[in-house]
Design a protein around this motif. Sequence first.
Motif: not given
Length: 136
Positions: A1-21, A43-51
Motif C-alpha cells: 500500500m502506498a503512503s498517504t495523508v488523511i486530515p482528521c477534523l473535530t466538529y461540535e455538530d459533526a452530523p451537521a458539518m458532514i451535510d455541510w461539507l 466518519a470518512e468523507l471522500r472527494l475524488g481520490d482524497g479523504m
Amino acid sequence: MASTVIPCLTYEDAPAMIDWLCENFGFVRHEINSDGNGGISHAELRLGDGMIMLGSPHPHTEFGRAISTPDKLGGTTQSPYVIVDDVDGVYEKAKANGAEIVREIRTESYGGRGFACLDPEGHLWSVGSYSPWARA
C-alpha cells in the motif's frame, strides 16, 4: 500500500458539518459511525481520490489531551486544501451557506485559482484548482 495523508477534523455538530461539507465542497459519505449520543465517533468523507476523517469532540485519553475544535481552542493548526474543477461555483455555494471568506477568490501566481474560508465551526479550508500532482 502506498503512503498517504488523511486530515482528521473535530466538529461540535459533526452530523451537521458532514451535510455541510458534502453540500458545499462535494464530499461523499464513505463511512459514518454514530457515538450513540447524537455525535459521530468516526466518519470518512471522500472527494475524488482524497479523504478526510472527522468526529465529535471526546477526551482521547490515550493521546494525553482532549481533541477539540478551532473555535474552542481560539485558532487552528491545519488547513486542508481541496482541489476542485469549479472553484467559482464552490466559492459561491460555500459563501452562501455560512462560510466566512478569509481570502477572496483569485488567480494564483503559481497557477490555478483559489480562495480560503472558515467553515461554520472555524476550520480553515483552502479551495482551488491548482494541483501539485499535475506539475511536470
